[in-house]
Design a protein around this motif. Structure first.
Motif, short mmCIF file in Angstrom:
data_model
loop_
_atom_site.label_atom_id
_atom_site.label_comp_id
_atom_site.label_asym_id
_atom_site.label_seq_id
_atom_site.Cartn_x
_atom_site.Cartn_y
_atom_site.Cartn_z
N GLN A 145 -2.81 -89.19 -2.72
CA GLN A 145 -2.94 -87.80 -3.15
C GLN A 145 -4.27 -87.24 -2.61
O GLN A 145 -5.22 -88.01 -2.44
CB GLN A 145 -2.95 -87.72 -4.68
CG GLN A 145 -1.63 -88.13 -5.32
CD GLN A 145 -0.49 -87.23 -4.89
OE1 GLN A 145 -0.53 -86.02 -5.09
NE2 GLN A 145 0.52 -87.80 -4.25
N PRO A 146 -4.33 -85.92 -2.35
CA PRO A 146 -5.58 -85.35 -1.84
C PRO A 146 -6.73 -85.45 -2.83
O PRO A 146 -6.52 -85.49 -4.03
CB PRO A 146 -5.22 -83.87 -1.61
CG PRO A 146 -3.73 -83.83 -1.58
CD PRO A 146 -3.25 -84.94 -2.46
N LEU A 147 -7.95 -85.54 -2.29
CA LEU A 147 -9.18 -85.48 -3.10
C LEU A 147 -9.97 -84.25 -2.64
O LEU A 147 -9.91 -83.88 -1.47
CB LEU A 147 -10.04 -86.73 -2.87
CG LEU A 147 -9.56 -88.06 -3.46
CD1 LEU A 147 -10.52 -89.18 -3.05
CD2 LEU A 147 -9.49 -87.97 -4.97
N PRO A 148 -10.73 -83.64 -3.57
CA PRO A 148 -11.50 -82.45 -3.19
C PRO A 148 -12.49 -82.76 -2.06
O PRO A 148 -13.09 -83.84 -2.03
CB PRO A 148 -12.26 -82.09 -4.48
CG PRO A 148 -11.60 -82.85 -5.57
CD PRO A 148 -10.91 -84.03 -4.97
N ASP A 149 -12.63 -81.79 -1.16
CA ASP A 149 -13.62 -81.85 -0.07
C ASP A 149 -13.43 -83.04 0.86
O ASP A 149 -14.40 -83.51 1.47
CB ASP A 149 -15.05 -81.90 -0.65
CG ASP A 149 -15.34 -80.73 -1.56
OD1 ASP A 149 -14.88 -79.62 -1.23
OD2 ASP A 149 -15.97 -80.92 -2.61
N MET A 150 -12.23 -83.56 0.94
CA MET A 150 -11.94 -84.68 1.85
C MET A 150 -10.72 -84.29 2.71
O MET A 150 -9.96 -83.40 2.34
CB MET A 150 -11.60 -85.95 1.06
CG MET A 150 -12.71 -86.51 0.19
SD MET A 150 -14.12 -87.12 1.13
CE MET A 150 -13.50 -88.64 1.83
#
Lengths: 172, 113
Positions: A148-153
């Motif tokens: 799953q996506p992570l913030p600022d990555m």
């Protein structure tokens, strides 16, 4: 090395992690010292370098790093590692939890900027790894593809096709 | 100093476990790795009914062996989007939900060899 460290000012070693030096000024980045020993090849070889001034972890996988392009950062020439070796290191180092996830997303960011020659070098390094390391690396690429996506990555959903192409290239 | 030794101990323990898992890659214990790799090459998945799975078998499609190695077994058909029979409708399912599906079509990024 000790002479160079003695000239560093404005930093103090973190009490929780003595190999990390924290700046007095929040506008500066923290310094994370890691050790490299040319005799090592894998995680199992890693050890702690005990030193009163700068104790640090010496990582076996850092020997995959090769000096690459040099950038100028405010007048300081900083050598960057070549992407292929850094990819191997990021995809084989067993970090846990959020740090492990962020490492995989750093690998994705690297893949997104790799050219064909970088990928060819990565493939060459991969083929020289022991069989279990090759399997571990493929497993971590598969995990990256399903994250799953992570913030600022970098966004793993956007990178899925690229990761799939790399897996297809590496698989026997 | 002990925090570095503790980090090293944990890192080596994780690496030893992953190494053991890697050695299982071709054995029963490696089914999760094979499933992950199968899902990594999947662009999207469609949940299908048991009747649709049977219809696919009658049409000559074989489920991927990885699904059959799970318990309970799952019929995971890897089929390029353009050759999914039009009578199979299915419904979109997230890849992370695939273990809930008794049968599904996995549409790969590129056509299977």
């Amino acid at each position: 090395m000790r002479d160079a460290l003695a000239r560093v000012s404005g930093y103090t070693p973190s009490s929780a992690e003595p190999s990390v030096w924290l700046p007095d000024d929040p506008r500066r980045l923290e310094i994370n010292f890691i050790g490299r020993d040319p005799a090592l090849r894998e995680t199992a070889d890693s050890y702690v370098f005990d030193d009163s001034k700068l104790p640090l972890l010496v990582f076996g996988l850092l020997n995959f790093l090769r000096e690459g392009a040099v950038i100028d950062a405010g007048g300081v020439r900083v050598p960057l590692p070549r992407p292929a070796g850094l990819l191997i290191e990021k995809l084989l180092t067993e970090r846990s939890g959020l740090k492990g996830e962020r490492d995989l997303l750093v690998a994705l960011g690297l893949l997104m900027t790799c050219g064909e020659s970088d990928l060819a070098e990565f493939e060459e390094l991969f083929r020289k790894l022991p069989a279990d390391s090759r399997t571990m690396l493929l497993a971590n690429l598969a995990v990256l593809s399903l994250m799953q996506p992570l913030p600022d990555m970098p966004d793993p959903h956007r990178g899925r096709k690229l990761v799939e192409a790399v897996i297809a290239r590496l698989r026997p | 100093m002990s925090s570095l030794h503790e980090r090293l101990r944990e890192m080596k323990a994780r690496a030893a476990i992953r190494k053991w898992e890697a050695r299982q890659a071709e054995l029963a214990g490696g089914v999760w790795l094979r499933l992950q790799l199968l899902l990594a090459q999947t662009r999207r998945a469609l949940l299908i009914t048991p009747e649709e799975a049977n219809a696919l078998r009658r049409a000559g499609f074989e489920p991927n062996p990885v699904g059959m190695q799970l318990e309970p077994a799952k019929s995971l058909f890897v089929i390029a989007e353009e050759i999914v029979p039009p009578e199979i409708v299915g419904s979109e399912i997230a890849l992370r939900e695939i273990l809930r599906a008794p049968a599904a079509i996995l549409i790969p990024f590129s056509a299977p060899a």
